[in-house]
Write an enzyme that holds these catalytic residues in place. Structure first.
Site, mmCIF file in Angstrom:
data_model
loop_
_atom_site.group_PDB
_atom_site.id
_atom_site.type_symbol
_atom_site.label_atom_id
_atom_site.label_comp_id
_atom_site.label_asym_id
_atom_site.label_seq_id
_atom_site.Cartn_x
_atom_site.Cartn_y
_atom_site.Cartn_z
ATOM 1 N N CYS I 34 0.869 -1.172 -0.183
ATOM 2 C CA CYS I 34 0.062 0.003 0.014
ATOM 3 C C CYS I 34 0.933 1.442 0.000
ATOM 4 O O CYS I 34 1.805 1.257 0.975
ATOM 5 C CB CYS I 34 -0.936 0.061 1.130
ATOM 6 S SG CYS I 34 -1.844 1.389 1.547
ATOM 7 N N ASP I 41 -0.337 -5.499 0.358
ATOM 8 C CA ASP I 41 -1.704 -6.092 -0.031
ATOM 9 C C ASP I 41 -1.507 -7.295 -0.795
ATOM 10 O O ASP I 41 -0.323 -7.622 -1.387
ATOM 11 C CB ASP I 41 -2.037 -4.943 -1.243
ATOM 12 C CG ASP I 41 -2.399 -3.687 -0.574
ATOM 13 O OD1 ASP I 41 -3.234 -3.885 0.388
ATOM 14 O OD2 ASP I 41 -2.134 -2.799 -1.227
#
Lengths: 141, 141, 141, 141, 141, 141, 141, 141, 141, 141
Positions: I34, I41
């Site tokens: 992120c 992620d």
């Protein structure tokens, strides 16, 4: 309230130490690297335990597991190491760690290890149960 | 017929107290708040018990569980508290509460606690079974 | 061949009484009425048994279960009543009845009761097993 | 290598008689006829066994099961008869037959029977296990 | 680090021999040939073991299983042979091999065999568990 | 706010009549009776519509569907009748009713009917779409 | 980078405005209250859109949806309101909002609404597609 | 009310001939014989149609399909023959028959055929749709 | 045979350029970071295309996707960037990239983008289809 | 009746050439070898077609697909080659071949190609549909 243990793992006091109960955390986004090829491995980590005096704080557990992202380590070794390090911090009455790995070369793998507190006069059951445990951990594909 | 106990929980007489049988209620719409961040948590609550003289009335159980909607409380604490409060009202022969929580930070969690009536000469089996219970409660992901 | 028992339940002789074996019938179309509100309840009924001298005839079992269509009765009571009435007619070596109910007020429920023939020197195992049974009947959501 | 037994069932020598191991064959295309109405019944047959000196040859097993296609026979009877006939030919250390039947009149049924070799000093465990077996064979709908 | 054993299987030292833990590898792409017709058979092979001093290296295991591609061999024989050859190389504390086969003639099959280390004073549990094992290995269709 | 229409169906004003949007209600607990045998039928009813000026109130819809509990009526007729009666009350821009029925005699059935508002210059699309609709409503077993 | 719009919704510039592409966010933890009874409703909200110049920031979207927690609002109204408020902030080329609601009174519901940018010479397709859309949005139970 | 047509198929008048609507019957217990080997084949038959003046009566349809039990016929032929014979009796506005067959030799098959009423000025759409149909009937394994 | 393009992506000549056909690769082990929080992620990447003169070599595609492991990038941006970079190397007739992301903050997301070759006189269909595409890409939760 | 074509594929006359209908065969046990590494690849092959004058005989199709067992060939090439060779033998009105491959390097792949008979005045629809086809063949993970 939380206290910092080794490996950045934080703990908080078990709110119900008078009762044996089970906590399970499943992290389906685990990734490390193959120590042979350096290629990333992907899997999930399941941690299940009966707390004694301490519980693990969830955010610190997430960060602890993320720290394996760039580490080269075998399936068997990472499973036992997570178990050893969590046992060292939490001193649980019982703990099991199970890692499930995405297919590599057409094969997928699962490694399961558990720890049991030596004390509290439960030594006899322990050996029986460990046997049962090993058996009962069969595949449910 | 129903009588009001503490926490608004209503009860009615067990229609078959001469037989040990199991009642399970699952509430998949539980929500409370994280005591750290105030963010809502979502999960399901499973309550399973062998009634002694009293059964819990379903509508009052629904309202009891809804009352956690604005409460800030940890997974471990809410599980044990629901167990304690239901045991106090129902005095069941056996009861288990299991909470299953939606993922937070990529991890999902399950907490399981149970209670057993001390009396009725079942003390020996209890300890053996509690052990079995803890073991058998493994993940069926 | 079939003989009529009480509640219209017909039976036929167990073709293999020399062997303990298990028969299970599942009726996923059960409906009765809530005794409080008169609203229809929907669920499934599972009947499992080890026959002694008699087996239940399927069509009469279907009609027997249909007769609850307009009856106002609680989950706990209907489960125990089906068990009692079938036991009275069949005198099985062992029988279990489990009812699973569609959600009401966001909660779904399961009630499980079983019966065991007192005779045949199995009294000791029975108590141990009943305990195991109650425990092992945990949720497999 | 295969030898013909009764009912056209052929056998071949167990290649590993020194070890207890389990063979399971599942035939999901079984059909017979209802002895009351003559209507076809459809179901699946599961045969599981620990071989002693003989294994059943698969093609002859298929033909053996096909021979029920025009036979009028009850669920309970066909399950026990398949078990009896296979036991007579194979003399297995242990065998279980389970038939699962498509819904009729809104109900679906399962019948489970098993056989255990009397000899080999296993008599004590047998009775305990048979009990466990009957219990553990519960519904996993 | 890996050492070559028979059948090309390579091993590496168990990193945690002080603890009984379980390793499972599942190879869903197994293929051999029917010894009667020469037609290809397809199935999956599950290998589960408690290592003693050695673990099997994954790539060599993949190549070992691929070597059955052109071999004509029965379900029962291939299952026991994989177990025997892996036991000979790894000397595990416990090992189970399960093969699951795609339908042939409308029937699908599963064969399950296991091995247990004779030593280490576990002989009593072994026999009890082997029995449990055989029973618990029932179908989970 | 709700107004009572025929058959006890209550309505409330569409809060967003300026926009075509779709509302779907699924009632999986529908039961009526076979007009030939009087035996109960079980199924689910799906009602999907684009509201014009009125929406159906959920509780009155539940009671409306419950009123079929003791009615003897064919699958084809009940589907069209629910559509006709809802259209008469709601005057929707478009509506579809689909009933799905539990197996009887080994067969399960689905009946699907839809209605479209004649006005609003949509006549051309309607015929094209009705054709598409009939085709696209194929089985997704 | 993010800018605050009404209702606390923050936006950031679409990184690829030259291309029509689709973004979908699914929030399975939505809860509001029934405006009739005050009881909590539970469901999921799906938001799908083709961005024009702005994308919605995820954390602010989460907080926006949480704000319905104590609001009494009908299924139909909440669906259209979320669509209207997001359209007002994002001005997307196209947007769809679908809410799916847990069973109440034995029925579960889905409400689907969409918006399309008037400009960009797409008016003809729009009407055709809206029709298709309404049709194609059929149940996939 | 029902009238007997050819092949024992009975019909009753379409209760809603003014509306195009779809009826689907699925018979998952179809069995015939391979015309080459005489071995039984197993599959399911799906019949979907838009009735014109007649609907097929369910019990006679069941008996009609059972009559294939001892017939030797290819997948392609049986599918087209069921379609032809039902069309001859029902004269539907549209009908589709789809047969799905259990694996033989490791392969499973699906055959789909449809019929459309020539009259009623729908000839143009028909050809377009038949094309769409063939395409859209793709595999949804 | 393979040639190296930018970003380490290797290509080989399309073996069947005379035919439009579709290739789909799904990588369920994608991970990036992120850009706001630096947190990892996890998601899957689906790449689907109609090749023109070049196909992408699988191993180089795997390495290309792995290179995002330590990159901080938004869902929307990574999806479009993968599409742009693959289009630049492969010049496909058509390509779609879809990323599906694990839940964050209780919400899970999907981003879908596609590219179409401008030439070859297909411009008219393109606009129609892009519209269809956007519509048809609805949620299939 | 069957005639032998090239590649050992046998055919029989289409029993219903007057009607366009669809035949689908799925072979989930396909295996070939990677032309780079020689390692076995595993996947499934789906063949779907509208026959013209000939249908393919199933056993010869099985043997034809088995002949790839020792061939080194890319996913893209094998898909197009099966399509070309079946088209050459069957001259179908339409045919599609889709291969789905087990994961390699963490990625799984699907390749889809189709053929359409040039004649029969369907050229216009063909191009439109081919476009639709390519689009509609999207992932249904």
């Amino acid at each position: 309230m939380a206290k910092r243990g080794s490996h950045g793992l934080e703990t908080f006091p078990n709110p119900n130490p008078q009762r044996d109960y089970v906590i399970r955390h499943v992290a389906p986004e685990f990734t490390s690297r193959c120590p042979m090829t350096g290629q990333p491995d992907f899997g999930s980590v399941m941690i299940e335990y009966v707390p004694d005096r301490l519980c693990v704080e969830l955010k610190s557990l997430k960060l602890y597991l993320q720290a394996f992202r760039d580490e080269g380590i075998f399936y068997e070794a990472v499973t036992n190491r997570i178990l050893d390090e969590l046992v060292a911090v939490l001193r649980p009455r019982w703990m099991k760690v199970e890692t499930r790995w995405n297919p590599r070369g057409g094969m997928h793998s699962v490694v399961t290890a558990e720890h049991r507190q030596a004390a509290r006069g439960r030594t006899r059951q322990v050996s029986v149960e460990r046997e049962n445990r090993l058996r009962a951990g069969g595949p449910s594909r």
